[in-house]
Every structure is written in C-alpha cells, then in structure tokens.
Design a protein around this motif. Structure first.
Motif, mmCIF file in Angstrom:
data_model
loop_
_atom_site.group_PDB
_atom_site.id
_atom_site.type_symbol
_atom_site.label_atom_id
_atom_site.label_comp_id
_atom_site.label_asym_id
_atom_site.label_seq_id
_atom_site.Cartn_x
_atom_site.Cartn_y
_atom_site.Cartn_z
ATOM 1 N N ILE A 150 0.711 -1.179 -0.046
ATOM 2 C CA ILE A 150 -0.032 -0.003 -0.140
ATOM 3 C C ILE A 150 0.923 1.349 -0.198
ATOM 4 C CG2 ILE A 150 -1.906 1.390 1.227
ATOM 5 C CD1 ILE A 150 -2.883 -1.476 2.327
ATOM 6 N N SER A 151 1.910 0.978 0.643
ATOM 7 C CA SER A 151 2.700 2.365 0.892
ATOM 8 C C SER A 151 3.489 2.984 -0.292
ATOM 9 C CB SER A 151 3.898 2.259 2.106
ATOM 10 O OG SER A 151 4.934 1.307 1.549
ATOM 11 N N LEU A 152 3.531 2.133 -1.400
ATOM 12 C CA LEU A 152 4.410 2.627 -2.423
ATOM 13 C C LEU A 152 3.774 4.097 -3.380
ATOM 14 C CD1 LEU A 152 5.147 -1.112 -4.052
ATOM 15 C CD2 LEU A 152 6.712 0.144 -2.591
ATOM 16 N N ARG A 153 4.643 4.699 -3.384
ATOM 17 C CA ARG A 153 4.266 6.073 -3.845
ATOM 18 C C ARG A 153 3.111 6.796 -3.196
ATOM 19 N NH1 ARG A 153 7.043 7.377 -8.289
ATOM 20 N NH2 ARG A 153 8.095 5.866 -9.332
ATOM 21 N N THR A 154 2.889 6.460 -1.662
ATOM 22 C CA THR A 154 1.844 6.878 -0.988
ATOM 23 C C THR A 154 2.420 7.746 0.193
ATOM 24 O OG1 THR A 154 0.423 5.098 -1.968
ATOM 25 C CG2 THR A 154 -0.185 6.151 0.360
ATOM 26 N N ARG A 155 1.630 8.797 0.610
ATOM 27 C CA ARG A 155 1.973 9.434 1.891
ATOM 28 C C ARG A 155 1.786 8.457 3.018
ATOM 29 N NH1 ARG A 155 -1.131 13.498 3.018
ATOM 30 N NH2 ARG A 155 -2.575 13.108 1.268
ATOM 31 N N ASP A 156 2.731 8.869 4.069
ATOM 32 C CA ASP A 156 2.474 7.825 5.078
ATOM 33 C C ASP A 156 1.181 7.947 6.066
ATOM 34 O OD1 ASP A 156 4.938 6.623 5.711
ATOM 35 O OD2 ASP A 156 5.239 7.283 7.497
ATOM 36 N N GLU A 157 0.837 8.978 6.088
ATOM 37 C CA GLU A 157 -0.665 8.884 6.869
ATOM 38 C C GLU A 157 -1.759 8.314 6.059
ATOM 39 O OE1 GLU A 157 1.144 11.586 5.905
ATOM 40 O OE2 GLU A 157 0.019 13.316 5.052
ATOM 41 N N VAL A 158 -1.637 8.235 4.615
ATOM 42 C CA VAL A 158 -2.655 7.550 3.804
ATOM 43 C C VAL A 158 -2.351 5.987 4.127
ATOM 44 C CG1 VAL A 158 -3.482 6.974 1.510
ATOM 45 C CG2 VAL A 158 -2.798 9.397 2.416
#
Ligand code: SF4
Length: 216
Positions: free
Chosen positions: A42-50
C-alpha cells in the motif's frame, strides 16, 4: 569510513522524539509478516498518513490472507483508497493472496527470492518484510535512504538497488534493520527532498552535503 556508531546514536535520539514511519507503527502494533507485506505494498508512492489509515481499514476487514482472497477486488480498492494506484494494488493483492495460499500454505515466505516473485513486490517491499516481519537483516532502500546516503557522501550511487549493494559493503550488519526506519523518519522531517533543514540537522558533522544546493 562514516562513524556509524555516532551517526546512529544521534539519529536514534531524533527518532525517539518523533513519530515512527507508518510501516514501523503497524509492525509495532502487530509484527505479523502478512500485515507488514501488504501495508508496504500500500505504501508505494503513497504518503505515510494515507498508508496508515488505508492499512488499518484493510486489516480490520481482512485480518488474514484467506479473508483477503475472499474479499472482492473492488472492495479492497475502496478500502485502500486514496493510496496511489489503488486499483492496481488491489488486483495485485488478490493475486498475491492466491499465490501465498496455494503455493506457500498461507505463510509469507521469509526469503527474499520468493518474496520477489510475488506480484507488486520489489526489493524495497521484500527487504522491509524481512526486516519488520521476520527480524532478518536486509537493507531496505527507499527514496529517503537513497537520497540521504548519497547527500551525506556515504555512497555514490545512481539507483536504490546500487545504494543497497554499496551500503552492504560499508554498514555493519547490526544497523541494517534500523537504517530504514531512522532515515525514512529523518527524510520526512529534516533531510527533505527539497531544501533540507541543514541548520537543524543532528548529523551535519557526518554529512558532505553533496548536491544539496538550497537548504534551510
Ligand atoms: S546536513 Fe543537510 S543534507 Fe546533510 S543529512 Fe543533514 S539535512 Fe541532510
């Protein structure tokens, strides 16, 4: 050779005063390799809080692989929205879950080569799963680790994969697991991609500030 003991001692102090990156928080709550693997996807290219909120929603609905495989792809996409490429990630997760259930009896393999064969899993995801899901030493190089290691002059590399290989040669193994958590947090708050906060940096004496340009 960088003074690793001093560098890690300074950065460790910083980490203790700041929030952990999302995957570390998830692993701290529950170091189940399933959760580490899928939250990293999920975290790939995604902001930490998201990443954090999307992972919590997913694991509440699908706390294990079997439930994930039985969950409709569109529902998975909805659960992890607004993570980047949420539809592709949802499709990849379903395929991943099926492979893990059919070929690995529902276990996440603690083996990099096997992890790398799963859809949507690259070196970063595989190494972080080994680190946080299994406690296996591996150097997880994401954009923050790559950038800071090059700015500091610890390595001189063009790609994260090259950085991983270069760090393996110079970084004592006891720092391989903590490296990612520490530099991700530091890269989000201090050694930022644009205009890093060098005036507040705790490791200025250990950094050559290569190609830094404008800083604060
Ligand atoms: S001195 Fe500046 S460039 Fe070097 S690690 Fe610190 S914030 Fe980053």
């Amino acid at each position: 050779m960088p003074e690793w003991a001093k560098i890690f001692s300074l950065l460790q102090q910083f980490i203790e005063d700041n929030e952990l990156p999302s995957i570390s928080q998830i692993a701290e709550d529950n170091a189940d390799p399933y959760r580490v693997l899928f939250s990293t996807i999920i975290s790939l290219r995604t902001r930490d809080e998201v990443t954090l909120s999307a992972s919590h929603r997913l694991f509440e609905r699908a706390p294990d692989l079997q439930t994930l495989m039985e969950t409709d792809e569109a529902e998975i996409a909805e659960l992890i929205y607004p993570a980047a490429f949420y539809r592709n990630k949802a499709a990849g997760m379903k395929k991943c879950a099926a492979i893990l259930l059919n070929e690995y009896s529902g276990n996440i393999p603690g083996d990099r080569d096997k992890l790398l064969k799963l859809p949507g899993v690259g070196r970063k995801t595989a190494n972080l799963t080994l680190n946080l899901g299994f406690g296996i030493n591996a150097i997880c190089v994401d954009t923050h680790v790559h950038r800071i290691s090059n700015r500091a002059g610890w390595v001189n590399t063009k790609t994260p994969d090259d950085t991983e290989l270069a760090l393996e040669k110079i970084l004592p193994e006891k720092y391989w697991i903590p490296l990612n958590e520490i530099l991700v947090s530091y890269g989000q708050k201090v050694c930022t991609p644009q205009s890093p906060h060098c005036s507040e940096c705790v490791i200025t004496g250990h950094c050559k500030r290569i190609d830094v340009g404008k800083s604060r």
